[in-house]
Structure formats: structure tokens, C-alpha cells
Design an enzyme around this catalytic site. Structure first.
Site, short mmCIF file in Angstrom:
data_model
loop_
_atom_site.label_atom_id
_atom_site.label_comp_id
_atom_site.label_asym_id
_atom_site.label_seq_id
_atom_site.Cartn_x
_atom_site.Cartn_y
_atom_site.Cartn_z
N VAL A 14 0.83 -1.37 -0.08
CA VAL A 14 -0.22 0.04 -0.08
C VAL A 14 0.84 1.28 -0.31
O VAL A 14 0.73 1.95 -0.77
CB VAL A 14 -1.02 0.15 1.18
N GLU A 129 -10.36 5.25 5.66
CA GLU A 129 -11.08 5.09 4.39
C GLU A 129 -10.69 3.80 4.08
O GLU A 129 -11.38 2.65 3.66
CB GLU A 129 -11.38 6.03 3.68
N VAL A 132 -11.23 -0.35 5.37
CA VAL A 132 -12.54 -1.50 5.19
C VAL A 132 -12.81 -1.31 3.84
O VAL A 132 -13.12 -0.17 3.15
CB VAL A 132 -13.94 -0.79 6.14
N GLY A 134 -10.95 -1.63 0.90
CA GLY A 134 -10.08 -1.09 0.11
C GLY A 134 -10.27 0.38 -0.61
O GLY A 134 -10.50 1.33 0.04
N GLY A 187 -0.50 -9.09 -3.82
CA GLY A 187 -0.62 -7.93 -2.91
C GLY A 187 -1.97 -7.90 -2.28
O GLY A 187 -2.30 -6.75 -1.51
N GLU A 190 -2.93 -10.22 3.77
CA GLU A 190 -2.05 -9.83 4.99
C GLU A 190 -0.80 -10.32 4.92
O GLU A 190 -0.71 -11.45 4.55
CB GLU A 190 -2.92 -9.90 6.16
N ASP A 201 -9.85 -11.27 9.18
CA ASP A 201 -9.84 -9.74 8.70
C ASP A 201 -11.22 -9.19 8.35
O ASP A 201 -11.68 -7.98 8.59
CB ASP A 201 -9.08 -9.85 7.30
N LYS A 205 -13.18 -5.79 10.28
CA LYS A 205 -13.82 -4.99 9.27
C LYS A 205 -15.45 -4.50 9.82
O LYS A 205 -15.89 -3.57 9.58
CB LYS A 205 -13.57 -4.85 7.83
P1 NAP Z 1 3.44 -5.02 3.76
O1 NAP Z 1 3.36 -4.83 2.32
O2 NAP Z 1 3.73 -5.82 4.49
O3 NAP Z 1 3.90 -3.42 4.17
C1 NAP Z 1 4.11 -3.23 5.28
C2 NAP Z 1 5.26 -2.01 5.51
O4 NAP Z 1 5.48 -1.71 6.84
C3 NAP Z 1 6.51 -2.67 4.85
O5 NAP Z 1 7.14 -1.44 4.02
C4 NAP Z 1 7.50 -2.76 6.03
O6 NAP Z 1 8.86 -2.49 5.97
C5 NAP Z 1 6.79 -1.62 6.98
N1 NAP Z 1 7.01 -1.82 8.58
C6 NAP Z 1 6.36 -3.07 9.21
N2 NAP Z 1 6.78 -3.10 10.66
C7 NAP Z 1 7.36 -1.83 10.61
C8 NAP Z 1 8.29 -1.28 11.82
N3 NAP Z 1 7.90 -1.70 13.09
N4 NAP Z 1 8.83 0.07 11.68
C9 NAP Z 1 9.03 0.58 10.22
N5 NAP Z 1 8.17 -0.09 9.22
C10 NAP Z 1 7.62 -1.19 9.51
O7 NAP Z 1 1.62 -4.55 4.08
P2 NAP Z 1 0.69 -3.78 3.01
O8 NAP Z 1 -0.03 -4.97 2.25
O9 NAP Z 1 1.06 -2.72 2.58
O10 NAP Z 1 -0.36 -3.18 4.21
C11 NAP Z 1 -0.34 -2.21 5.22
C12 NAP Z 1 -1.47 -2.02 5.91
O11 NAP Z 1 -2.74 -1.71 4.91
C13 NAP Z 1 -2.01 -3.44 6.76
O12 NAP Z 1 -2.60 -2.58 8.22
C14 NAP Z 1 -2.99 -3.75 5.91
O13 NAP Z 1 -3.94 -4.50 6.73
C15 NAP Z 1 -3.57 -2.57 5.51
N6 NAP Z 1 -4.48 -2.98 4.10
C16 NAP Z 1 -3.83 -3.54 3.23
C17 NAP Z 1 -4.34 -3.60 1.87
C18 NAP Z 1 -3.80 -4.58 0.89
O14 NAP Z 1 -4.50 -4.74 -0.16
N7 NAP Z 1 -2.69 -4.80 0.77
C19 NAP Z 1 -5.78 -3.28 1.83
C20 NAP Z 1 -6.40 -2.65 2.69
C21 NAP Z 1 -5.86 -2.50 3.97
P3 NAP Z 1 9.89 -3.43 5.19
O15 NAP Z 1 9.13 -3.35 3.79
O16 NAP Z 1 11.09 -2.64 5.10
O17 NAP Z 1 9.80 -4.50 5.72
N1 HSE Z 2 -6.04 -8.70 3.01
C1 HSE Z 2 -7.40 -7.69 3.07
C2 HSE Z 2 -7.97 -8.42 1.90
C3 HSE Z 2 -6.84 -6.69 2.43
O1 HSE Z 2 -7.88 -9.44 1.34
O2 HSE Z 2 -9.25 -7.94 2.11
C4 HSE Z 2 -7.77 -5.44 2.31
O3 HSE Z 2 -8.00 -4.92 3.60
#
Ligand code: NAP
Ligand code: HSE
Length: 438
Positions: A14, A129, A132, A134, A187, A190, A201, A205
Site C-alpha cells: 500500500v 477509509e 474497510v 480497500g 498484494g 495480509e 480480517d 472490518k
Molecule cells: P506490507 O506490504 O507488509 O507492508 C508493510 C510495510 O510496513 C513494509 O514497508 C514494512 O517495512 C513496514 N514496517 C512493518 N513494520 C514496521 C516497523 N515496525 N517499523 C517500520 N516499518 C515497518 O503491508 P501492506 O499490504 O502494504 O498493508 C499495510 C496496511 O494496510 C496493513 O495494516 C493492511 O492490513 C492494510 N491494508 C492492506 C491492503 C492490501 O490490499 N494490501 C488493503 C487495505 C488495507 P519493510 O518493507 O522494510 O519490511
Molecule cells: N487482506 C485484505 C483483503 C486487504 O484481502 O481484503 C484489504 O483489507
């Protein structure tokens, strides 16, 4: 106006999408925010990981303190997952006077009360926003656009990963493990995909939507949560044969002053809108007393759909809309809680699948247990198996799937049935139970 200086905390799926959108669409976004937006810091754990985005020298850092100590950074975009580190970081950022934008639903679900309380105390804002569904603007819709209504029900597909897996398994007959890996590569999942497939998850939400819609905080332990991880292709195919699709449905309904809540793989009639939502898409059906039923749908996971919601929150914070709306939100406040219908009283029709030894009287034992516990059967499906003397080998140990559709019954009765079925030696493998949406 001087630029709005922001820090990205996390530059994963993200975070790097947000950075790319801010950089590649800077003219459009500046126009809508009334000022330019400058990424002053991007905090990560590993400086050497490829990010898919070019940031100016000195922006990428592992030092969160450099954000906390920088008074010029107005907004922290908190995009690290998990709960404990994220909570510590969020408190430190609020205490340092930053407004927050986040996509972390696990954190809000578990610690929303304390974090929102702290933000209100400090006169700061938290925008969420993206937490929940996306890219689907459901937080805005429920908290603002439908504000004239008493919400009566929310029925939703809220986990993109699970919906992607269910769709791919049914349409391409791909094995569960293979599709889950694909969802991770795309991507959607989680960092720990167990939360996606075990229903957690979607439940997190649902808790946030329930807060918004009903102003009441329901802990995850107060309602049944079941994921898609125990399902087999045979369940999706049998549902299809019966005219249904299996969807991981998150439901909250206001019934006689009580909330009925559950997250479960559910049989949804194939001609209903929720059944037609495929891939990583989400759909939320919201029913209000004035508006009636409304439907919101779109990409519920993935880099740019989620970044779209995060950047909209950054713009809202930049123009001052978040400062107006956040203090008014009926979310994570002290208020009278609505009671939640106890799990054992939830009443639905059910799909039950058993794997049984293929010999006489086995089904009679199951039917007897169901009957004695007051569970009435609507239909029974068992596909024809070869005659014993035509079967390849080991006929005595051969098993067969039996599916029972029940009339409306309570979970309490089915739990009593389960306890008795545990004692049968003729049942093998996992038993599957899914409600039918009505
Ligand atoms: P991700 O790809 O695992 O990225 C997490 C990022 O946070 C990485 O850059 C990681 O660093 C960094 N990080 C983790 N712990 C840290 C710490 N203690 N200090 C500093 N940096 C730290 O996760 P993501 O998919 O982007 O998701 C991020 C958030 O958005 C989550 O809460 C997820 O539930 C939410 N979300 C995700 C999506 C989706 O479609 N992916 C959709 C809606 C909401 P490194 O890269 O160096 O490891
Ligand atoms: N892992 C979550 C999903 C990301 O698959 O819906 C969006 O919150």
C-alpha cells in the site's frame, strides 16, 4: 499555501502505491488538496528492499524518531500492519501532534477506543477509509452520506483474498494453496494470510462498520467467525449444483433492539448481487430506514485501489475536511452498547457436509442425531457410487460425501448435534457447516 509535509510509515504494497500516486499524479492531487504534498520521510525496516518507486535521496529511513521529532511533518500515513508495533507508533505520532491516515483495521478494531480517545483529546484526526473494503468509499458512505438513516443491516463481502480464492477455485478448479499464493503475490493478502482465510480480517472490518452504523463496540469474541480455510472444492461445486455461490459474508442486523452478527462462508443464491462479486472485489449492501437498500462495490484489496482511499484521506486532511468530520464521528466513544444476540440463538437454514463410510445404516445414525436434536431436514444429496463389486479396492473403507440442507434451525441445536456426531466412528475427515443467506 505551503506544501503539506507528510511521512509514510511503511512502504510495502500500500505504502509504495501511495507514494507512486502522490508522485505520478502530483498535479491533479495538489489541485484537489489546494496545496502540493511533499513526502518528507518514508519509514521502513529494510533499506535495501526494492520498492518500485523512486524517492528523493534521504527520504527513505529506518528511523521513526526522525518523523516524531520533525515539527514540519503534519500528517503521518501509518501503513504498517499488525497491532503491537503499529499501536506504539500511532501513540507516538499522535503525541507528537501529527494527524493520522491509516489502513490498519486490525489496530483500529483492537485499540480504536484508546486511539480515537487520544486523538480527540489532542485535537488531532484519524482518517481510515482504506481500512474497510480497500478502494470502496464505505466509511464515508456510512458515516456521512447515509447519516440521515438508522442503519438496519449490513451484509458484505469484506475480504478480497477469500473472495479471490473462492472465485478461482470454482471457475478454474485451482487448488486452494496455489490460489492463496497467487493472492499473496498480487498484494491482496495480509502479511500473515491466516487472518484473511480464517475470517478474522472480515470480522475486524465488520466491527468497525458496526461501530459506525450502530455506535456500539462489539468484541470479536461476541459473534461467530468462521473462514474459508475448512472448505473444499466439493462444497463450492455442490452449492453451485443447488443454485448457490459460496461467499464469505459478514453480516450485522438490527433486530428488536439486538444486533445479530456473524462472519461465515455462506450459500448465497446465484442470482443475488452478492453472488456475482468475483475476484478481489468487495460488496457491501447497506439498508437504511429512509434510503432502503444500497449497494457499494469495487476492488477491496490491492495496491492502487487501497492507495486511492489513502490518498483521498490525505487530501481530506490537507483541505481541513477531516478536522471537521472526525470530532463528529460516532465511533469508539463511551455510549450505551446494544446487546448482541447470543451465538446459540442465531437461526438460519444450513448446509451440512459429512464424509461417511459407504455402508448401510451410516446415514440413519446421522439422521437420528439431527432428528433427536430438533433439526429438520429439507434435502439430502449423495451422489451415486460404484457397486461394491465394481469398485476398485478397499470397499469397506471407502467414504462418500453426504450433504444435508436443513430447515431453519439454531446454532445451539447444531452445536448439540456436533457433540453427538463427535462420538460416531463412521464419520471421517472435516465436517462442513455453512448457513444459507435469506
Ligand atoms: P506490507 O506490504 O507488509 O507492508 C508493510 C510495510 O510496513 C513494509 O514497508 C514494512 O517495512 C513496514 N514496517 C512493518 N513494520 C514496521 C516497523 N515496525 N517499523 C517500520 N516499518 C515497518 O503491508 P501492506 O499490504 O502494504 O498493508 C499495510 C496496511 O494496510 C496493513 O495494516 C493492511 O492490513 C492494510 N491494508 C492492506 C491492503 C492490501 O490490499 N494490501 C488493503 C487495505 C488495507 P519493510 O518493507 O522494510 O519490511
Ligand atoms: N487482506 C485484505 C483483503 C486487504 O484481502 O481484503 C484489504 O483489507
Amino acid at each position: 499555501m505551503p506544501p503539506l509535509k507528510i511521512a509514510l510509515i511503511g512502504l510495502g504494497t500500500v505504502g509504495s502505491g501511495v507514494a507512486r500516486l502522490l508522485i505520478e499524479q502530483s498535479e491533479r492531487i495538489s489541485r484537489r488538496a489546494g496545496r502540493s504534498i511533499e513526502i518528507r520521510r518514508a519509514v521502513v525496516r529494510d533499506l535495501d528492499k526494492p520498492r518500485g518507486v523512486e524517492l528523493p535521496a534521504g527520504v527513505l529511513t529506518t528511523d521513526i524518531q526522525s518523523v516524531i521529532d520533525d515539527p514540519e511533518i503534519d500528517v503521518a500515513v501509518q501503513l504498517i500492519g499488525g497491532v503491537d508495533d503499529a499501536r506504539t507508533v500511532m501513540h507516538a505520532l499522535l503525541d507528537a501532534g501529527k494527524d493520522i491516515v491509516t489502513a490498519n483495521k486490525a489496530l483500529l478494531c483492537e485499540h480504536g477506543f484508546e486511539l480515537f480517545g487520544r486523538a480527540r483529546e489532542l485535537g488531532r484526526t484519524i482518517s481510515f477509509e482504506a481500512a474497510v473494503a480497500g478502494g470502496v468509499p464505505i466509511i464515508n458512505a456510512v458515516s456521512q452520506s447515509l447519516a440521515a438513516n438508522q442503519i438496519l443491516s449490513i451484509e458484505a463481502i469484506l475480504n478480497g483474498t477469500s473472495n479471490f480464492i473462492l472465485t478461482e477455485m470454482l471457475t478454474k478448479r485451482t487448488a486452494y494453496d496455489v490460489v492463496l499464493r497467487e493472492a499473496q503475490e498480487l498484494g491482496y493478502a495480509e502479511a500473515d494470510p491466516a487472518m484473511d482465510v480464517d475470517g478474522t480480517d472480515a470480522a475486524q472490518k465488520l466491527v468497525i462498520l458496526t461501530e459506525l452504523a450502530f455506535g456500539t463496540n462489539v468484541p470479536l469474541t461476541a459473534f461467530p467467525v468462521q473462514g474459508i480455510d475448512t472448505l473444499d472444492l466439493v462444497d463450492l461445486l455442490t452449492a453451485d449444483e443447488l443454485g448457490y455461490r459460496v461467499k464469505l459474508l459478514a453480516v450485522v442486523k438490527l433486530l428488536d433492539g439486538q444486533l445479530e452478527m456473524h462472519v461465515q462462508p455462506t450459500l448465497v443464491r446465484a442470482d443475488w448481487p452478492l453472488a456475482k462479486v468475483d475476484g478481489a472485489f468487495n460488496m457491501i449492501a447497506v439498508e437504511g430506514d429512509a434510503v432502503g437498500r444500497t449497494w457499494f462495490s469495487g476492488a477491496g484489496a490491492g495496491q492502487f485501489p487501497t492507495a486511492s482511499a489513502v490518498v483521498a484521506d490525505i487530501i481530506d486532511t490537507a483541505v481541513g475536511r477531516a478536522a471537521l468530520t472526525f470530532p463528529q464521528l460516532d465511533l469508539f466513544r463511551e455510549q450505551a452498547a446494544l446487546p448482541v444476540l447470543p451465538t446459540e440463538k442465531i437461526s438460519r437454514r444450513y448446509y451440512l457436509r459429512f464424509t461417511v463410510e459407504d455402508r448401510p445404516h451410516v446415514f440413519a445414525e446421522i439422521a437420528d442425531i439431527l432428528g433427536r436434536n430438533g433439526v429438520s431436514l429439507a434435502s439430502i444429496i449423495q451422489h451415486e457410487t460404484p457397486e461394491p463389486d465394481e469398485a476398485p479396492a478397499a470397499t469397506d473403507e471407502a467414504t462418500v460425501s453426504v450433504v444435508v440442507m436443513t430447515h431453519r434451525t439454531t446454532l445451539g441445536k447444531l452445536q448439540a448435534v456436533d457433540a453427538e456426531l463427535d462420538r460416531l466412528t463412521t464419520l471421517h475427515g472435516p465436517r462442513v457447516r455453512m448457513p444459507v443467506a435469506d
